[in-house]
Scaffold this motif. Structure first.
Motif, PDB file in Angstrom:
ATOM      1  N   GLU A 104       3.672  -5.462  -0.490  1.00  0.00           N
ATOM      2  CA  GLU A 104       3.750  -5.477   0.757  1.00  0.00           C
ATOM      3  C   GLU A 104       4.898  -5.997   1.503  1.00  0.00           C
ATOM      4  OE1 GLU A 104       1.429  -3.723   3.124  1.00  0.00           O
ATOM      5  OE2 GLU A 104       0.693  -3.131   1.091  1.00  0.00           O
ATOM      6  N   VAL A 113       1.010 -10.335   7.345  1.00  0.00           N
ATOM      7  CA  VAL A 113       0.973  -9.278   6.264  1.00  0.00           C
ATOM      8  C   VAL A 113       0.232 -10.177   5.058  1.00  0.00           C
ATOM      9  CG1 VAL A 113       2.129  -8.032   4.398  1.00  0.00           C
ATOM     10  CG2 VAL A 113       2.665  -7.828   6.954  1.00  0.00           C
ATOM     11  N   LYS A 150       8.574  -0.998   7.125  1.00  0.00           N
ATOM     12  CA  LYS A 150       7.724  -0.670   7.957  1.00  0.00           C
ATOM     13  C   LYS A 150       7.845  -1.572   9.371  1.00  0.00           C
ATOM     14  CE  LYS A 150       4.126  -0.283   4.310  1.00  0.00           C
ATOM     15  NZ  LYS A 150       2.879  -0.873   3.877  1.00  0.00           N
ATOM     16  N   LYS A 167      -0.209  -7.394  -4.969  1.00  0.00           N
ATOM     17  CA  LYS A 167      -0.222  -6.665  -3.653  1.00  0.00           C
ATOM     18  C   LYS A 167       0.573  -7.447  -2.601  1.00  0.00           C
ATOM     19  CE  LYS A 167      -2.287  -4.113  -0.356  1.00  0.00           C
ATOM     20  NZ  LYS A 167      -1.978  -2.709  -0.207  1.00  0.00           N
ATOM     21  N   GLY A 197       7.839  -3.583   3.123  1.00  0.00           N
ATOM     22  CA  GLY A 197       7.722  -3.612   4.638  1.00  0.00           C
ATOM     23  C   GLY A 197       8.587  -4.446   5.341  1.00  0.00           C
ATOM     24  N   CYS A 247      -3.508  -9.506   3.282  1.00  0.00           N
ATOM     25  CA  CYS A 247      -3.606  -9.028   1.878  1.00  0.00           C
ATOM     26  C   CYS A 247      -4.693  -9.960   1.410  1.00  0.00           C
ATOM     27  CB  CYS A 247      -2.437  -9.379   1.024  1.00  0.00           C
ATOM     28  SG  CYS A 247      -0.985  -8.254   1.675  1.00  0.00           S
TER      29      CYS A 247
END
Length: 131
Positions: free
Chosen positions: A84, A61, A127, A80, A88, A65
């Motif tokens: 995430e 992840v 997620k 960001k 997630g 990013c």
């Protein structure tokens, strides 16, 4: 003392194209990322990956990013990454530090970095690996 478990990912190095100056956006530079993931509950004695955060997935992840988007500010990149991770993964919060060791600053310095700390807002969003 309150119990707390933290997963650390240190010194992740990426070559990317973030920055305000045109040279940064064209030539790119090294970025170093440090992340601390605060777990929702102590899990060390359970010995079960499903009860914790898979740091290999977190790494992917973070990599996405850093490499898939371009930002002018490292503050935005850090935000960001934090978003995430908190949306997630099963965690209570995250600390993200983005280092820009070759920032275009006229002076002698080792590093410029930004650090942000975010608590998880919505406990119901997962997620990856939702149980």
């Amino acid at each position: 003392m309150k119990e707390s478990d933290v997963i650390h990912l240190r010194g992740m190095e990426f070559y990317a194209y973030h920055g305000v100056m045109e040279e940064e956006q064209v030539l790119g530079q090294r970025f170093l990322i440090d992340v601390d993931i605060f777990l929702k509950k102590p899990v060390s004695m359970q010995d079960n990956l499903a009860e914790t955060v898979n740091y290999a997935e977190v790494y992917q992840v973070i990599k996405n990013c850093v490499l898939d988007q371009r930002y002018q500010l490292i503050e935005t990149l850090a935000e960001k990454i934090a978003l995430e991770i908190t949306t997630g993964f099963r965690c209570s919060g995250v600390r993200v530090e983005v280092h820009k060791p070759n920032a275009p600053v006229s002076g002698i310095l080792k590093d410029i970095s930004v650090e942000i700390i975010r608590e998880k807002k919505d406990e119901s969003i997962f997620k990856f690996g939702e149980q």
